[in-house]
Design a protein around this motif. Structure first.
Motif, short mmCIF file in Angstrom:
data_model
loop_
_atom_site.label_atom_id
_atom_site.label_comp_id
_atom_site.label_asym_id
_atom_site.label_seq_id
_atom_site.Cartn_x
_atom_site.Cartn_y
_atom_site.Cartn_z
N VAL A 1 37.41 25.98 40.40
CA VAL A 1 36.67 26.97 41.17
C VAL A 1 37.66 27.95 41.80
O VAL A 1 38.62 27.54 42.45
N TYR A 2 37.41 29.25 41.58
CA TYR A 2 38.21 30.30 42.19
C TYR A 2 37.35 30.99 43.23
O TYR A 2 36.19 31.33 42.98
N ARG A 3 37.94 31.21 44.42
CA ARG A 3 37.20 31.82 45.54
C ARG A 3 37.93 33.07 46.02
O ARG A 3 39.11 33.27 45.70
N ALA A 4 37.25 33.88 46.81
CA ALA A 4 37.84 35.10 47.36
C ALA A 4 39.21 34.78 47.96
O ALA A 4 39.37 33.82 48.71
N GLY A 5 40.20 35.58 47.59
CA GLY A 5 41.56 35.39 48.06
C GLY A 5 42.44 34.64 47.08
O GLY A 5 43.67 34.68 47.20
N ASP A 6 41.86 33.96 46.08
CA ASP A 6 42.67 33.23 45.10
C ASP A 6 43.31 34.22 44.12
O ASP A 6 42.64 35.09 43.57
N LEU A 7 44.61 34.06 43.90
CA LEU A 7 45.37 34.84 42.93
C LEU A 7 45.69 33.90 41.78
O LEU A 7 46.27 32.84 41.99
N GLU B 1 46.28 38.08 34.87
CA GLU B 1 46.35 37.75 36.29
C GLU B 1 45.13 38.35 36.95
O GLU B 1 44.70 39.45 36.59
N PHE B 2 44.55 37.62 37.89
CA PHE B 2 43.42 38.19 38.62
C PHE B 2 43.38 37.72 40.06
O PHE B 2 43.88 36.65 40.40
N LEU B 3 42.81 38.58 40.90
CA LEU B 3 42.64 38.30 42.32
C LEU B 3 41.15 38.32 42.60
O LEU B 3 40.47 39.32 42.33
N MET B 4 40.64 37.21 43.11
CA MET B 4 39.23 37.13 43.48
C MET B 4 39.02 37.93 44.76
O MET B 4 39.57 37.60 45.80
N LEU B 5 38.23 38.99 44.67
CA LEU B 5 37.95 39.84 45.83
C LEU B 5 36.72 39.36 46.60
O LEU B 5 36.72 39.37 47.82
N GLU B 6 35.68 38.98 45.86
CA GLU B 6 34.42 38.52 46.47
C GLU B 6 33.82 37.42 45.60
O GLU B 6 34.00 37.41 44.39
N GLY B 7 33.07 36.53 46.22
CA GLY B 7 32.30 35.53 45.49
C GLY B 7 33.11 34.36 44.99
O GLY B 7 34.20 34.06 45.49
N GLU B 8 32.57 33.72 43.96
CA GLU B 8 33.14 32.50 43.42
C GLU B 8 32.99 32.51 41.90
O GLU B 8 31.97 32.94 41.37
N LEU B 9 34.01 32.02 41.20
CA LEU B 9 34.02 31.95 39.74
C LEU B 9 34.41 30.53 39.36
O LEU B 9 35.35 29.96 39.93
N ILE B 10 33.70 29.95 38.40
CA ILE B 10 33.96 28.57 37.97
C ILE B 10 34.35 28.57 36.50
O ILE B 10 33.58 29.05 35.66
N ASP B 11 35.54 28.03 36.19
CA ASP B 11 36.00 27.95 34.82
C ASP B 11 35.31 26.79 34.10
O ASP B 11 34.78 25.87 34.74
N HIS B 12 35.37 26.81 32.76
CA HIS B 12 34.70 25.80 31.94
C HIS B 12 35.19 24.39 32.26
O HIS B 12 34.47 23.42 32.03
N ASP B 13 36.40 24.25 32.81
CA ASP B 13 36.93 22.92 33.12
C ASP B 13 36.62 22.49 34.56
O ASP B 13 37.11 21.46 35.02
N LEU C 1 33.46 39.68 42.35
CA LEU C 1 34.19 40.90 42.09
C LEU C 1 35.66 40.51 41.96
O LEU C 1 36.20 39.83 42.85
N ILE C 2 36.29 40.91 40.86
CA ILE C 2 37.62 40.42 40.52
C ILE C 2 38.54 41.59 40.16
O ILE C 2 38.15 42.45 39.36
N ALA C 3 39.74 41.64 40.71
CA ALA C 3 40.77 42.60 40.30
C ALA C 3 41.60 41.92 39.21
O ALA C 3 42.16 40.85 39.44
N VAL C 4 41.65 42.53 38.02
CA VAL C 4 42.26 41.89 36.84
C VAL C 4 43.40 42.75 36.31
O VAL C 4 43.30 43.98 36.27
N PHE C 5 44.48 42.08 35.85
CA PHE C 5 45.49 42.74 35.04
C PHE C 5 45.64 41.92 33.76
O PHE C 5 46.01 40.74 33.81
N ALA C 6 45.36 42.54 32.62
CA ALA C 6 45.43 41.86 31.32
C ALA C 6 46.45 42.56 30.44
O ALA C 6 46.36 43.77 30.23
N GLU C 7 47.42 41.79 29.92
CA GLU C 7 48.46 42.35 29.06
C GLU C 7 48.02 42.53 27.61
O GLU C 7 48.52 43.41 26.93
N GLY C 8 47.15 41.66 27.13
CA GLY C 8 46.74 41.71 25.73
C GLY C 8 45.25 41.60 25.58
O GLY C 8 44.54 41.17 26.48
#
Length: 117
Positions: free
Chosen positions: A81-87, A66-78, A105-112
């Motif tokens: 687009v994830y933007r600030a505020g997207d969970l 699980e991650f929360l976009m804190l700043e900027g923009e992230l684009i997945d291979h498909d 800048l991304i807040a991440v929680f990874a289980e594995g």
């Protein structure tokens, strides 16, 4: 209730904290901040920083991420687009690679642990 002992609490401000380099040949300049030193890097909760123009290694998630976009923009291979505020929630076994043109800048929680995809 007793006060929390100093050894039982860690507090940093992400604005001036020292991030550690993320060991990745494909994503130079990426870094992370993780306060739980009992877990391996990239497991549990951490803050992940990607400078402009970087790309994550293709990987498969060993557990839920699980991650929360804190700043900027992230684009997945498909193309998602994830933007600030997207969970975002990704299922165990999800395979992907992401890139950022703006930096993020991304807040991440990874289980594995991640595995190469």
């Amino acid at each position: 209730m007793d006060p929390i002992a100093p050894e039982d609490r860690r507090v940093v401000n992400i604005g001036n904290a020292e991030f550690r380099p993320w060991e990745s040949a494909d994503a130079p300049g990426t870094s992370y901040l993780q306060l739980d030193t009992d877990r391996p890097p990239g497991l549990g909760f951490y803050i992940y920083r990607m400078p402009p123009g970087t790309r994550s290694d293709p990987h498969e998630h060993g557990g839920t991420e699980e991650f929360l976009m804190l700043e900027g923009e992230l684009i997945d291979h498909d193309g998602t687009v994830y933007r600030a505020g997207d969970l975002v929630w990704l299922a165990p076994g999800t395979k992907h690679s992401s890139h950022t043109e703006t930096g993020c800048l991304i807040a991440v929680f990874a289980e594995g642990e991640e595995r190469p995809a």
